[in-house]
Design an enzyme around this catalytic site. Structure first.
Site, mmCIF file in Angstrom:
data_model
loop_
_atom_site.group_PDB
_atom_site.id
_atom_site.type_symbol
_atom_site.label_atom_id
_atom_site.label_comp_id
_atom_site.label_asym_id
_atom_site.label_seq_id
_atom_site.Cartn_x
_atom_site.Cartn_y
_atom_site.Cartn_z
ATOM 1 N N ASP A 1 29.427 14.756 -66.718
ATOM 2 C CA ASP A 1 30.139 13.554 -67.145
ATOM 3 C C ASP A 1 31.623 13.922 -67.159
ATOM 4 O O ASP A 1 32.071 14.694 -67.996
ATOM 5 C CB ASP A 1 29.654 13.153 -68.545
ATOM 6 C CG ASP A 1 30.447 11.977 -69.120
ATOM 7 O OD1 ASP A 1 31.379 11.484 -68.460
ATOM 8 O OD2 ASP A 1 30.113 11.555 -70.254
ATOM 9 N N LYS B 1 40.003 5.673 -67.559
ATOM 10 C CA LYS B 1 40.982 6.655 -68.048
ATOM 11 C C LYS B 1 41.845 7.145 -66.874
ATOM 12 O O LYS B 1 42.983 6.730 -66.744
ATOM 13 C CB LYS B 1 40.277 7.798 -68.753
ATOM 14 C CG LYS B 1 39.525 7.302 -70.009
ATOM 15 C CD LYS B 1 38.471 8.271 -70.399
ATOM 16 C CE LYS B 1 37.382 7.801 -71.318
ATOM 17 N NZ LYS B 1 37.642 6.859 -72.350
ATOM 18 N N TRP C 1 29.602 12.190 -76.922
ATOM 19 C CA TRP C 1 29.114 11.629 -75.658
ATOM 20 C C TRP C 1 27.960 12.444 -75.101
ATOM 21 O O TRP C 1 26.983 11.887 -74.585
ATOM 22 C CB TRP C 1 30.252 11.509 -74.635
ATOM 23 C CG TRP C 1 31.295 10.538 -75.096
ATOM 24 C CD1 TRP C 1 32.593 10.825 -75.416
ATOM 25 C CD2 TRP C 1 31.132 9.127 -75.340
ATOM 26 N NE1 TRP C 1 33.233 9.676 -75.826
ATOM 27 C CE2 TRP C 1 32.368 8.630 -75.798
ATOM 28 C CE3 TRP C 1 30.062 8.249 -75.213
ATOM 29 C CZ2 TRP C 1 32.562 7.276 -76.128
ATOM 30 C CZ3 TRP C 1 30.252 6.912 -75.541
ATOM 31 C CH2 TRP C 1 31.487 6.437 -75.992
HETATM 32 C C1 PLP Z 1 33.235 11.579 -71.869
HETATM 33 C C2 PLP Z 1 32.785 10.161 -71.996
HETATM 34 N N1 PLP Z 1 31.556 9.819 -71.591
HETATM 35 C C3 PLP Z 1 31.121 8.556 -71.674
HETATM 36 C C4 PLP Z 1 31.900 7.546 -72.188
HETATM 37 C C5 PLP Z 1 31.367 6.151 -72.275
HETATM 38 O O1 PLP Z 1 31.935 5.400 -71.285
HETATM 39 P P1 PLP Z 1 31.664 3.834 -71.101
HETATM 40 O O2 PLP Z 1 32.281 3.138 -72.258
HETATM 41 O O3 PLP Z 1 32.313 3.547 -69.790
HETATM 42 O O4 PLP Z 1 30.192 3.624 -71.055
HETATM 43 C C6 PLP Z 1 33.210 7.856 -72.618
HETATM 44 C C7 PLP Z 1 34.075 6.792 -73.159
HETATM 45 O O5 PLP Z 1 35.123 7.006 -73.670
HETATM 46 C C8 PLP Z 1 33.649 9.186 -72.519
HETATM 47 O O6 PLP Z 1 34.886 9.525 -72.916
#
Ligand code: PLP
Length: 350
Positions: A167, A191, A100
């Protein structure tokens, strides 16, 4: 009983499902479903305001911070953050600790320079780098507090005078921290906060309005703040599920109370894995995530026994992310300790 270890979307408290289901049938005795009520009504405006205020309360935010609920998932924040905070001739500092974070870096490069101050890619992201310097002249420093796929988590906040951006999609509200130290926090709701379809942004207002590019309205945090998350039609039902989940957390005793439970759950599972031959947690001990526990089983016979037992005993969502393999057990706020006890007893009996 199903034990839901899904990585996200993931388990929410039972009472949240029940109240959310009721709101679809008859919201607050109006005779209307929450799905058919206009967002610019007192009913819905007050619901969104209550959600925002509960976030401020649970996170103990000061008056400089504002909370908005937006569309587009955390993935939209990967580019909305640099769009709002990074000029083309400036540099933002990023920590690269997993899939991520890497995606966030790629998007930031569309808007300015990126200095990757440290990376744990050399060891498949199984640890958090410790020795790095955050440049004092960068526009901001971005990191992922919990690496959902790789199973590492940062519990201390890096020391720096530049704006901190995090994040927190997969560990927000799971343990106490001084959220006011951050200039911007974002998290997909699916989550620890609520239902898929909305993400939450906490922002310190003084960092906004400083970039010299023109921003589309929907990308401009200031417009969302001014319009109290109603710049356009918000994902009303998803926000309502957040409200119910946050009320549940508040009733439980807030972040400090859930932190104790989360520590107990993670401790029990890691202790069991460490003691049981054939199960190999992949992450450096000091960086182990309390939210996502990642491990390998190298013996195919043991692996088959584990998979069969999980199927029989309705342990859902234990398979690792496709990029890492192995197993990943997610222990988000709403997962009961009893589910962890059931899983550890399954492991001990293999
Ligand atoms: C730490 C983290 N950042 C970003 C995301 C991406 O999130 P989204 O699918 O809501 O765009 C996730 C998804 O699991 C994540 O765990």
């Amino acid at each position: 009983m199903v034990h839901n270890f899904n990585a996200g979307p993931s388990i929410l408290p039972r009472e949240v499902y029940e109240e959310a289901a009721q709101a679809i049938l008859n919201y607050k005795e109006t005779g209307l479903s929450i799905l058919e009520i206009g967002h610019r009504t007192t009913l819905i405006e007050s619901m969104v305001d209550e959600t925002v205020n509960l976030v401020k309360d649970l996170m103990k935010l000061d008056a400089d911070h504002e909370v908005v609920f937006l569309h587009g998932g955390a993935t939209t924040q990967f580019f909305q953050v640099p769009m709002n905070l990074l000029n083309e001739n400036q540099t933002a500092a990023y920590l690269d600790c997993g899939v991520w974070g890497t995606k966030a870096i790629k998007e930031a490069r569309l808007f300015g320079n990126v200095d990757v101050v440290a990376s744990s890619k050399d060891e498949n992201y199984t640890y958090i780098p410790k020795d790095y310097k955050i440049p004092g002249d960068a526009a901001y420093f971005h990191y992922t507090t919990n690496n959902t796929i790789e199973g590492t988590e940062m519990f201390s906040i890096p020391e720096t005078n530049i704006p901190l951006v995090a994040d927190m999609s997969s560990d927000i509200l799971s343990h106490e921290m001084d959220f006011n130290r951050f200039a911007l926090i974002y998290a997909g709701a699916q989550k620890n906060i609520g239902a898929t379809g909305v993400n939450m942004v906490v922002v310190r207002k003084d960092i906004l309005g400083k970039v010299n590019r023109k921003l589309p309205g929907m990308m401009d945090y200031r417009q969302h703040i001014e319009n109290r998350s109603m710049l356009n039609t918000p994902p009303v039902f998803a926000i309502y599920v957040c409200l119910l989940t946050l009320r549940w957390l508040k009733k439980l005793g807030g972040v400090s109370a859930i932190e104790k439970i989360n520590i107990e759950k993670a401790h029990l599972l890691y202790k069991t894995l460490d003691a049981r031959e054939g199960f190999e947690p992949t992450v450096a001990v000091e960086d182990r995530s309390r939210m996502n526990v990642v491990f390998l089983i190298k013996d195919p016979a043991l692996e088959k026994k584990f998979q069969d037992a999980c199927r029989e005993q309705k342990m859902i969502g234990v398979k690792g992310h496709r990029s890492v393999g192995g197993y990943r057990v997610s222990l988000y706020n709403a997962l009961p300790l009893d589910s962890v006890k059931a899983l550890t007893s399954l492991i001990n009996q293999l």
